[in-house]
Write a protein that holds these residues in place. Structure first.
Motif, PDB file in Angstrom:
ATOM      1  N   GLU A 164      51.619  65.877  24.893  1.00  0.00           N
ATOM      2  CA  GLU A 164      50.581  66.208  25.855  1.00  0.00           C
ATOM      3  C   GLU A 164      50.419  67.706  25.982  1.00  0.00           C
ATOM      4  OE1 GLU A 164      53.449  64.723  27.089  1.00  0.00           O
ATOM      5  OE2 GLU A 164      52.767  62.795  26.402  1.00  0.00           O
ATOM      6  N   GLY A 165      49.198  68.121  26.146  1.00  0.00           N
ATOM      7  CA  GLY A 165      48.879  69.504  26.471  1.00  0.00           C
ATOM      8  C   GLY A 165      47.860  69.428  27.582  1.00  0.00           C
ATOM      9  N   GLY A 166      47.306  70.506  27.966  1.00  0.00           N
ATOM     10  CA  GLY A 166      46.249  70.472  28.962  1.00  0.00           C
ATOM     11  C   GLY A 166      46.755  70.631  30.370  1.00  0.00           C
ATOM     12  N   GLY A 167      46.030  70.060  31.308  1.00  0.00           N
ATOM     13  CA  GLY A 167      46.305  70.259  32.720  1.00  0.00           C
ATOM     14  C   GLY A 167      45.571  71.486  33.216  1.00  0.00           C
ATOM     15  N   ASP A 168      45.743  71.828  34.469  1.00  0.00           N
ATOM     16  CA  ASP A 168      45.064  72.980  35.062  1.00  0.00           C
ATOM     17  C   ASP A 168      43.562  72.933  34.805  1.00  0.00           C
ATOM     18  OD1 ASP A 168      47.525  73.996  36.001  1.00  0.00           O
ATOM     19  OD2 ASP A 168      47.888  74.959  34.063  1.00  0.00           O
TER      20      ASP A 168
ATOM     21  N   ARG B 129      41.982  71.284  32.461  1.00  0.00           N
ATOM     22  CA  ARG B 129      41.660  70.874  31.088  1.00  0.00           C
ATOM     23  C   ARG B 129      42.197  69.460  30.874  1.00  0.00           C
ATOM     24  NH1 ARG B 129      44.749  75.774  29.881  1.00  0.00           N
ATOM     25  NH2 ARG B 129      46.225  74.162  29.422  1.00  0.00           N
ATOM     26  N   PRO B 130      41.565  68.683  29.974  1.00  0.00           N
ATOM     27  CA  PRO B 130      42.103  67.346  29.715  1.00  0.00           C
ATOM     28  C   PRO B 130      43.463  67.439  29.032  1.00  0.00           C
ATOM     29  CG  PRO B 130      40.331  67.835  28.182  1.00  0.00           C
ATOM     30  CD  PRO B 130      40.374  68.961  29.177  1.00  0.00           C
ATOM     31  N   PHE B 131      44.306  66.454  29.294  1.00  0.00           N
ATOM     32  CA  PHE B 131      45.552  66.342  28.545  1.00  0.00           C
ATOM     33  C   PHE B 131      45.205  65.788  27.175  1.00  0.00           C
ATOM     34  CE2 PHE B 131      47.211  66.492  32.794  1.00  0.00           C
ATOM     35  CZ  PHE B 131      48.380  67.207  32.644  1.00  0.00           C
ATOM     36  N   GLN B 132      46.053  66.046  26.209  1.00  0.00           N
ATOM     37  CA  GLN B 132      45.849  65.542  24.859  1.00  0.00           C
ATOM     38  C   GLN B 132      46.981  64.591  24.520  1.00  0.00           C
ATOM     39  OE1 GLN B 132      45.894  69.166  22.668  1.00  0.00           O
ATOM     40  NE2 GLN B 132      43.803  69.690  23.208  1.00  0.00           N
ATOM     41  N   ALA B 133      46.627  63.388  24.152  1.00  0.00           N
ATOM     42  CA  ALA B 133      47.602  62.422  23.665  1.00  0.00           C
ATOM     43  C   ALA B 133      47.359  62.325  22.164  1.00  0.00           C
ATOM     44  CB  ALA B 133      47.414  61.073  24.343  1.00  0.00           C
ATOM     45  N   ALA B 134      48.367  62.643  21.390  1.00  0.00           N
ATOM     46  CA  ALA B 134      48.182  62.756  19.948  1.00  0.00           C
ATOM     47  C   ALA B 134      49.150  61.879  19.179  1.00  0.00           C
ATOM     48  CB  ALA B 134      48.372  64.206  19.517  1.00  0.00           C
ATOM     49  N   CYS B 135      48.762  61.589  17.959  1.00  0.00           N
ATOM     50  CA  CYS B 135      49.633  60.889  17.022  1.00  0.00           C
ATOM     51  C   CYS B 135      49.522  61.628  15.701  1.00  0.00           C
ATOM     52  CB  CYS B 135      49.223  59.441  16.856  1.00  0.00           C
ATOM     53  SG  CYS B 135      50.303  58.562  15.697  1.00  0.00           S
ATOM     54  N   SER B 136      50.637  62.199  15.265  1.00  0.00           N
ATOM     55  CA  SER B 136      50.623  62.972  14.022  1.00  0.00           C
ATOM     56  C   SER B 136      51.414  62.284  12.919  1.00  0.00           C
ATOM     57  CB  SER B 136      51.174  64.373  14.283  1.00  0.00           C
ATOM     58  OG  SER B 136      52.481  64.294  14.806  1.00  0.00           O
ATOM     59  N   ASP B 137      51.483  60.963  12.987  1.00  0.00           N
ATOM     60  CA  ASP B 137      52.163  60.200  11.941  1.00  0.00           C
ATOM     61  C   ASP B 137      51.319  60.178  10.668  1.00  0.00           C
ATOM     62  OD1 ASP B 137      54.454  59.588  13.334  1.00  0.00           O
ATOM     63  OD2 ASP B 137      53.738  57.655  14.029  1.00  0.00           O
ATOM     64  N   ASP B 138      51.730  59.341   9.726  1.00  0.00           N
ATOM     65  CA  ASP B 138      51.012  59.245   8.458  1.00  0.00           C
ATOM     66  C   ASP B 138      49.537  58.888   8.672  1.00  0.00           C
ATOM     67  OD1 ASP B 138      50.574  56.360   8.525  1.00  0.00           O
ATOM     68  OD2 ASP B 138      52.699  56.143   8.094  1.00  0.00           O
TER      69      ASP B 138
ATOM     70  N   PRO C 164      36.346  64.860  19.923  1.00  0.00           N
ATOM     71  CA  PRO C 164      35.335  64.963  18.866  1.00  0.00           C
ATOM     72  C   PRO C 164      35.738  65.916  17.738  1.00  0.00           C
ATOM     73  CG  PRO C 164      34.592  66.087  20.858  1.00  0.00           C
ATOM     74  CD  PRO C 164      35.878  65.378  21.203  1.00  0.00           C
ATOM     75  N   ASP C 165      36.736  66.760  17.980  1.00  0.00           N
ATOM     76  CA  ASP C 165      37.148  67.737  16.978  1.00  0.00           C
ATOM     77  C   ASP C 165      38.418  67.360  16.217  1.00  0.00           C
ATOM     78  OD1 ASP C 165      35.011  69.441  17.702  1.00  0.00           O
ATOM     79  OD2 ASP C 165      36.195  70.208  19.381  1.00  0.00           O
ATOM     80  N   ASP C 166      39.072  66.252  16.615  1.00  0.00           N
ATOM     81  CA  ASP C 166      40.349  65.897  15.978  1.00  0.00           C
ATOM     82  C   ASP C 166      40.557  64.391  16.082  1.00  0.00           C
ATOM     83  OD1 ASP C 166      43.003  65.522  15.172  1.00  0.00           O
ATOM     84  OD2 ASP C 166      43.674  67.371  16.132  1.00  0.00           O
ATOM     85  N   ASP C 167      40.544  63.710  14.952  1.00  0.00           N
ATOM     86  CA  ASP C 167      40.648  62.249  14.972  1.00  0.00           C
ATOM     87  C   ASP C 167      42.065  61.740  15.239  1.00  0.00           C
ATOM     88  OD1 ASP C 167      41.821  62.814  12.522  1.00  0.00           O
ATOM     89  OD2 ASP C 167      40.454  61.567  11.347  1.00  0.00           O
ATOM     90  N   GLN C 168      43.023  62.629  15.482  1.00  0.00           N
ATOM     91  CA  GLN C 168      44.372  62.222  15.822  1.00  0.00           C
ATOM     92  C   GLN C 168      44.702  62.494  17.295  1.00  0.00           C
ATOM     93  OE1 GLN C 168      46.561  64.411  12.735  1.00  0.00           O
ATOM     94  NE2 GLN C 168      47.052  62.419  11.837  1.00  0.00           N
ATOM     95  N   VAL C 169      43.653  62.761  18.099  1.00  0.00           N
ATOM     96  CA  VAL C 169      43.869  63.146  19.495  1.00  0.00           C
ATOM     97  C   VAL C 169      42.913  62.403  20.423  1.00  0.00           C
ATOM     98  CG1 VAL C 169      43.755  65.088  21.133  1.00  0.00           C
ATOM     99  CG2 VAL C 169      44.635  65.456  18.825  1.00  0.00           C
ATOM    100  N   LEU C 170      43.467  61.977  21.578  1.00  0.00           N
ATOM    101  CA  LEU C 170      42.658  61.480  22.687  1.00  0.00           C
ATOM    102  C   LEU C 170      42.669  62.529  23.781  1.00  0.00           C
ATOM    103  CD1 LEU C 170      43.841  57.803  23.268  1.00  0.00           C
ATOM    104  CD2 LEU C 170      41.702  58.550  22.248  1.00  0.00           C
ATOM    105  N   LEU C 171      41.550  62.672  24.478  1.00  0.00           N
ATOM    106  CA  LEU C 171      41.473  63.546  25.636  1.00  0.00           C
ATOM    107  C   LEU C 171      41.581  62.674  26.870  1.00  0.00           C
ATOM    108  CD1 LEU C 171      38.539  65.838  24.471  1.00  0.00           C
ATOM    109  CD2 LEU C 171      41.002  66.232  24.252  1.00  0.00           C
ATOM    110  N   ALA C 172      42.582  62.931  27.689  1.00  0.00           N
ATOM    111  CA  ALA C 172      42.843  62.117  28.879  1.00  0.00           C
ATOM    112  C   ALA C 172      42.439  62.902  30.124  1.00  0.00           C
ATOM    113  CB  ALA C 172      44.323  61.739  28.943  1.00  0.00           C
ATOM    114  N   ARG C 173      41.527  62.311  30.886  1.00  0.00           N
ATOM    115  CA  ARG C 173      41.063  62.915  32.126  1.00  0.00           C
ATOM    116  C   ARG C 173      41.270  61.907  33.243  1.00  0.00           C
ATOM    117  NH1 ARG C 173      37.364  64.600  28.228  1.00  0.00           N
ATOM    118  NH2 ARG C 173      36.810  66.796  28.322  1.00  0.00           N
ATOM    119  N   GLY C 174      41.482  62.396  34.433  1.00  0.00           N
ATOM    120  CA  GLY C 174      41.617  61.455  35.530  1.00  0.00           C
ATOM    121  C   GLY C 174      42.236  62.075  36.747  1.00  0.00           C
ATOM    122  N   ARG C 175      43.473  61.721  36.996  1.00  0.00           N
ATOM    123  CA  ARG C 175      44.175  62.121  38.219  1.00  0.00           C
ATOM    124  C   ARG C 175      43.847  63.545  38.623  1.00  0.00           C
ATOM    125  NH1 ARG C 175      49.649  59.568  38.988  1.00  0.00           N
ATOM    126  NH2 ARG C 175      49.910  61.474  40.149  1.00  0.00           N
ATOM    127  N   PRO C 176      43.585  63.737  39.903  1.00  0.00           N
ATOM    128  CA  PRO C 176      43.318  65.104  40.362  1.00  0.00           C
ATOM    129  C   PRO C 176      44.577  65.941  40.329  1.00  0.00           C
ATOM    130  CG  PRO C 176      43.304  63.563  42.192  1.00  0.00           C
ATOM    131  CD  PRO C 176      43.498  62.766  40.950  1.00  0.00           C
TER     132      PRO C 176
END
Length: 102
Positions: A49-53, A55-64, A90-102
């Motif tokens: 995860e990245g993001g916060g503050d 910005r959306p968090f990023q949930a990623a999978c960098s496997d094969d 939209p810029d990385d097919d191995q990442v989801l952008l997670a938005r929600g909780r304040p």
């Protein structure tokens, strides 16, 4: 003697949660673990995860090459239980952008 405990306690593995961003990232990690997903390690390239503050968090999978699509579908199904809406980056097919909780 002051209280040296992090503001939001500790996450899995004793990870200190000193900021709201740390706490929110731990919520995402906990929900993905609860859904049976593996955390990033030397052997597994899963959910970072990245993001916060604001910005959306990023949930990623960098496997094969084949694993990311399956994993991200599982992440997208699990994150609403933690109060997040996830959409593909939209810029990385191995990442989801997670938005929600304040």
């Amino acid at each position: 003697m002051g209280d040296d405990r992090p503001a939001f306690g500790y996450g899995a593995g004793g990870r200190p949660l000193g900021t709201a961003r740390d706490r929110d990232a731990e919520v995402i990690r906990a929900m993905l673990r609860k859904a049976g997903r593996r955390e990033f390690s030397e052997r597994h390239g899963r959910f970072i995860e990245g993001g916060g503050d604001g910005r959306p968090f990023q949930a990623a999978c960098s496997d094969d090459a084949e694993a990311p699509a399956r994993e991200l579908t599982r992440y997208q199904a699990a994150l609403p239980a933690a109060g997040y809406h996830a959409e593909p980056d939209p810029d990385d097919d191995q990442v989801l952008l997670a938005r929600g909780r304040p």
